[in-house]
Design a protein around this motif. Sequence first.
Motif, mmCIF file in Angstrom:
data_model
loop_
_atom_site.group_PDB
_atom_site.id
_atom_site.type_symbol
_atom_site.label_atom_id
_atom_site.label_comp_id
_atom_site.label_asym_id
_atom_site.label_seq_id
_atom_site.Cartn_x
_atom_site.Cartn_y
_atom_site.Cartn_z
ATOM 1 N N LEU A 67 0.853 -1.186 0.000
ATOM 2 C CA LEU A 67 0.000 0.000 0.000
ATOM 3 C C LEU A 67 0.895 1.245 0.000
ATOM 4 O O LEU A 67 1.861 1.326 0.758
ATOM 5 C CB LEU A 67 -0.892 0.010 1.246
ATOM 6 C CG LEU A 67 -1.955 -1.088 1.332
ATOM 7 C CD1 LEU A 67 -2.602 -1.099 2.714
ATOM 8 C CD2 LEU A 67 -3.021 -0.896 0.256
ATOM 9 N N LYS A 68 0.553 2.212 -0.820
ATOM 10 C CA LYS A 68 1.379 3.413 -0.957
ATOM 11 C C LYS A 68 1.214 4.321 0.263
ATOM 12 O O LYS A 68 0.088 4.552 0.723
ATOM 13 C CB LYS A 68 0.999 4.166 -2.232
ATOM 14 C CG LYS A 68 1.282 3.386 -3.502
ATOM 15 C CD LYS A 68 0.773 4.123 -4.729
ATOM 16 C CE LYS A 68 0.979 3.291 -5.990
ATOM 17 N NZ LYS A 68 0.434 3.957 -7.199
ATOM 18 N N THR A 69 2.331 4.840 0.745
ATOM 19 C CA THR A 69 2.293 5.705 1.930
ATOM 20 C C THR A 69 3.325 6.814 1.820
ATOM 21 O O THR A 69 4.206 6.800 0.948
ATOM 22 C CB THR A 69 2.622 4.918 3.214
ATOM 23 O OG1 THR A 69 3.997 4.530 3.182
ATOM 24 C CG2 THR A 69 1.746 3.699 3.377
ATOM 25 N N LYS A 70 3.214 7.729 2.747
ATOM 26 C CA LYS A 70 4.256 8.726 2.985
ATOM 27 C C LYS A 70 4.296 8.982 4.482
ATOM 28 O O LYS A 70 3.239 9.094 5.121
ATOM 29 C CB LYS A 70 3.968 10.036 2.250
ATOM 30 C CG LYS A 70 4.966 11.166 2.557
ATOM 31 C CD LYS A 70 4.612 12.440 1.821
ATOM 32 C CE LYS A 70 5.469 13.620 2.266
ATOM 33 N NZ LYS A 70 6.907 13.430 2.054
ATOM 34 N N SER A 71 5.484 9.041 5.035
ATOM 35 C CA SER A 71 5.636 9.404 6.447
ATOM 36 C C SER A 71 6.201 10.811 6.539
ATOM 37 O O SER A 71 7.007 11.231 5.699
ATOM 38 C CB SER A 71 6.562 8.414 7.169
ATOM 39 O OG SER A 71 7.817 8.333 6.512
ATOM 40 N N ILE A 72 5.781 11.537 7.556
ATOM 41 C CA ILE A 72 6.223 12.930 7.711
ATOM 42 C C ILE A 72 6.400 13.234 9.190
ATOM 43 O O ILE A 72 5.600 12.807 10.019
ATOM 44 C CB ILE A 72 5.207 13.916 7.068
ATOM 45 C CG1 ILE A 72 5.689 15.356 7.140
ATOM 46 C CG2 ILE A 72 3.841 13.784 7.699
ATOM 47 C CD1 ILE A 72 6.783 15.690 6.181
ATOM 48 N N GLU A 73 7.466 13.949 9.522
ATOM 49 C CA GLU A 73 7.670 14.380 10.901
ATOM 50 C C GLU A 73 6.673 15.482 11.238
ATOM 51 O O GLU A 73 6.457 16.400 10.439
ATOM 52 C CB GLU A 73 9.094 14.884 11.098
ATOM 53 C CG GLU A 73 10.154 13.810 11.000
ATOM 54 C CD GLU A 73 11.537 14.370 11.196
ATOM 55 O OE1 GLU A 73 12.002 14.404 12.347
ATOM 56 O OE2 GLU A 73 12.156 14.771 10.195
ATOM 57 N N ALA A 74 6.103 15.423 12.421
ATOM 58 C CA ALA A 74 5.112 16.420 12.827
ATOM 59 C C ALA A 74 5.681 17.837 12.745
ATOM 60 O O ALA A 74 4.981 18.769 12.347
ATOM 61 C CB ALA A 74 4.626 16.122 14.244
ATOM 62 N N ALA A 75 6.942 18.001 13.110
ATOM 63 C CA ALA A 75 7.559 19.328 13.077
ATOM 64 C C ALA A 75 7.659 19.876 11.658
ATOM 65 O O ALA A 75 7.728 21.096 11.453
ATOM 66 C CB ALA A 75 8.947 19.272 13.715
ATOM 67 N N GLU A 76 7.651 18.995 10.653
ATOM 68 C CA GLU A 76 7.781 19.403 9.261
ATOM 69 C C GLU A 76 6.439 19.453 8.526
ATOM 70 O O GLU A 76 6.379 19.897 7.379
ATOM 71 C CB GLU A 76 8.711 18.429 8.522
ATOM 72 C CG GLU A 76 10.160 18.501 8.971
ATOM 73 C CD GLU A 76 10.791 19.837 8.583
ATOM 74 O OE1 GLU A 76 10.964 20.087 7.387
ATOM 75 O OE2 GLU A 76 11.073 20.643 9.504
ATOM 76 N N PHE A 77 5.379 19.007 9.181
ATOM 77 C CA PHE A 77 4.069 18.910 8.538
ATOM 78 C C PHE A 77 3.627 20.237 7.949
ATOM 79 O O PHE A 77 3.047 20.290 6.860
ATOM 80 C CB PHE A 77 3.048 18.412 9.565
ATOM 81 C CG PHE A 77 1.639 18.314 9.047
ATOM 82 C CD1 PHE A 77 1.224 17.201 8.328
ATOM 83 C CD2 PHE A 77 0.723 19.330 9.275
ATOM 84 C CE1 PHE A 77 -0.079 17.100 7.852
ATOM 85 C CE2 PHE A 77 -0.581 19.243 8.802
ATOM 86 C CZ PHE A 77 -0.980 18.120 8.085
ATOM 87 N N PHE A 78 3.892 21.330 8.661
ATOM 88 C CA PHE A 78 3.410 22.643 8.236
ATOM 89 C C PHE A 78 4.366 23.342 7.268
ATOM 90 O O PHE A 78 4.246 24.534 7.014
ATOM 91 C CB PHE A 78 3.162 23.524 9.459
ATOM 92 C CG PHE A 78 2.089 22.987 10.363
ATOM 93 C CD1 PHE A 78 0.745 23.131 10.049
ATOM 94 C CD2 PHE A 78 2.425 22.308 11.519
ATOM 95 C CE1 PHE A 78 -0.244 22.619 10.874
ATOM 96 C CE2 PHE A 78 1.442 21.790 12.354
ATOM 97 C CZ PHE A 78 0.102 21.952 12.029
ATOM 98 N N HIS A 79 5.301 22.596 6.725
ATOM 99 C CA HIS A 79 6.269 23.177 5.796
ATOM 100 C C HIS A 79 6.269 22.405 4.486
ATOM 101 O O HIS A 79 7.314 22.037 3.965
ATOM 102 C CB HIS A 79 7.663 23.215 6.442
ATOM 103 C CG HIS A 79 7.683 24.055 7.670
ATOM 104 N ND1 HIS A 79 7.905 25.421 7.636
ATOM 105 C CD2 HIS A 79 7.443 23.747 8.965
ATOM 106 C CE1 HIS A 79 7.831 25.915 8.858
ATOM 107 N NE2 HIS A 79 7.542 24.918 9.680
ATOM 108 N N GLY A 80 5.074 22.150 3.988
ATOM 109 C CA GLY A 80 4.948 21.493 2.693
ATOM 110 C C GLY A 80 3.785 20.542 2.612
ATOM 111 O O GLY A 80 2.848 20.743 1.834
ATOM 112 N N MET A 81 3.809 19.506 3.417
ATOM 113 C CA MET A 81 2.849 18.425 3.223
ATOM 114 C C MET A 81 1.402 18.875 3.394
ATOM 115 O O MET A 81 0.515 18.419 2.669
ATOM 116 C CB MET A 81 3.137 17.275 4.191
ATOM 117 C CG MET A 81 2.175 16.107 4.001
ATOM 118 S SD MET A 81 2.124 14.971 5.379
ATOM 119 C CE MET A 81 0.453 14.359 5.202
#
Length: 306
Positions: A199-213
């Motif tokens: 299944l396709k996914t992407k993981s993201i750090e919470a601190a970086e969430f508001f800088h792109g994703m």
Amino acid sequence: VVDKINAEGYSNVCWLGIGGTYASAMQAVIHMKEKSAIETFYQNAAEYVVTGNKRITSKTLVVISSVSGSTEEIVAAVKKLEKVHATILGFIDNENAPLASMVDYRISYPTDEQLKFFMVGDRLMNLVGEFPDYEDFYKELDTHFAEDIVVVEKKADDFALKFAEKHHEDDIHYFVGTGNQWGATYSYAMCYWEEQHWLKTKSIEAAEFFHGMFEIVERDTPVTVYVGEDTQRPLSERVANFLPQICGNYTIIDSKEYDLPGISEKYRGTLSPFVFHAINNRIDAHIEHINRHPMDIRRYYRQLKY
């Protein structure tokens, strides 16, 4: 083993891994860095083979883990480490694998490397006086931890079934984590959903969430946020609090919702990743059943040369 290594002396600690073990290496560093002055860092095994790392010397303690004992990148990295004469502590589940004879200290015990890595870090910190609660903490774990995790899995099962029914065929799913859960979030997306469920996914750090994703999150975008209880909890809470403004397909998994009888409140942050791991185990079991896709089947991993 750790006591002996400490007595012999070391200058720094490198957690070396690839894939899931690299993720656990990330967790070990985050676990230690706010508590300890010991120089500690994580290193991707494949990158080390081609680039090296001048911080790794004959005085470095390198900690590795391998279930099979034959992981290509780890074997190559250990061969290179031998040239700098670093001390290698290896958790090699297969005690007869070639890798088992290449490390200075080998422990063969089949359980997840997250716990093993945390235990090494805790002992190292205790030996230099940075973990005064060490004995009390491990007494609580010895007495209560195993039973508590079983209870977490049982409590999580209904939620996990509903989650699996809703998301077992998502086009893509986003996982958000931080702190000592970040490595596990990265691993869960890649090593479980992608590698084992396809299944396709992407993981993201919470601190970086508001800088792109967050610019690509829409009403129906599947997003799961892990809210743990370590010092970086506010970073995940910020994402969890924001999502209802833009998304109607989010899930918040908060370790606070799960009891750990016999475990002191001050230790819950350290144990949050294991609570999430127990919850994820139940999600995986249900997705595996619904999709009729055994998690041990691979298209390419160890099936082809690469």
